[in-house]
Design a protein around this motif. Structure first.
Motif, short mmCIF file in Angstrom:
data_model
loop_
_atom_site.label_atom_id
_atom_site.label_comp_id
_atom_site.label_asym_id
_atom_site.label_seq_id
_atom_site.Cartn_x
_atom_site.Cartn_y
_atom_site.Cartn_z
N PHE A 51 0.81 -1.22 0.00
CA PHE A 51 0.00 0.00 0.00
C PHE A 51 0.84 1.27 0.00
O PHE A 51 0.37 2.32 -0.37
CB PHE A 51 -0.94 0.02 1.20
N ASN A 52 2.09 1.20 0.43
CA ASN A 52 2.94 2.38 0.44
C ASN A 52 3.81 2.51 -0.82
O ASN A 52 4.60 3.44 -0.93
CB ASN A 52 3.80 2.41 1.70
N ASP A 53 3.63 1.60 -1.75
CA ASP A 53 4.32 1.69 -3.04
C ASP A 53 3.51 2.63 -3.95
O ASP A 53 2.34 2.38 -4.22
CB ASP A 53 4.41 0.29 -3.65
N GLU A 54 4.13 3.70 -4.41
CA GLU A 54 3.41 4.71 -5.21
C GLU A 54 2.82 4.12 -6.48
O GLU A 54 1.74 4.53 -6.91
CB GLU A 54 4.32 5.90 -5.54
N GLU A 55 3.49 3.18 -7.10
CA GLU A 55 2.96 2.55 -8.32
C GLU A 55 1.66 1.80 -8.02
O GLU A 55 0.73 1.80 -8.81
CB GLU A 55 4.02 1.60 -8.90
N VAL A 56 1.59 1.15 -6.86
CA VAL A 56 0.39 0.42 -6.46
C VAL A 56 -0.70 1.39 -6.01
O VAL A 56 -1.87 1.23 -6.37
CB VAL A 56 0.71 -0.58 -5.32
N ARG A 57 -0.33 2.41 -5.25
CA ARG A 57 -1.31 3.34 -4.67
C ARG A 57 -2.18 4.02 -5.71
O ARG A 57 -3.34 4.31 -5.46
CB ARG A 57 -0.61 4.41 -3.83
N LYS A 58 -1.66 4.25 -6.90
CA LYS A 58 -2.46 4.95 -7.89
C LYS A 58 -3.67 4.13 -8.33
O LYS A 58 -4.60 4.67 -8.91
CB LYS A 58 -1.61 5.39 -9.07
N TYR A 59 -3.70 2.84 -8.02
CA TYR A 59 -4.83 1.99 -8.37
C TYR A 59 -5.73 1.66 -7.18
O TYR A 59 -6.71 0.94 -7.34
CB TYR A 59 -4.33 0.69 -9.00
N LEU A 60 -5.41 2.15 -6.00
CA LEU A 60 -6.14 1.75 -4.79
C LEU A 60 -7.29 2.68 -4.39
O LEU A 60 -7.92 2.46 -3.39
CB LEU A 60 -5.16 1.63 -3.60
N GLY A 61 -7.53 3.71 -5.13
CA GLY A 61 -8.63 4.60 -4.80
C GLY A 61 -8.18 5.82 -4.02
O GLY A 61 -6.99 6.13 -3.93
#
Length: 59
Positions: free
Chosen positions: A31-41
């Protein structure tokens, strides 16, 4: 009204199960990875306390 436990779905290569507190360290990394966060809402949890709250109160 009682909450129904989510089923566990398992294949040869994958197991889908409800989140558990033992998952928090890996979830925090993800959840703290910026690449992942852009898809988490809008507001995904960023710290351990928020993760615990999300797991204990999923609805």
């Amino acid at each position: 009204m009682t909450k129904k436990e989510a089923p566990i779905i398992q294949t040869e290569r994958l197991v889908l199960r409800p989140r558990a507190e033992k998952d928090i360290p890996n979830m925090l990394k993800m959840f703290n990875d910026e690449e992942v966060r852009k898809y988490l809402g809008i507001n995904p949890p960023r710290d351990e306390h928020a993760m615990i709250e999300m797991i204990r109160n999923p609805y």
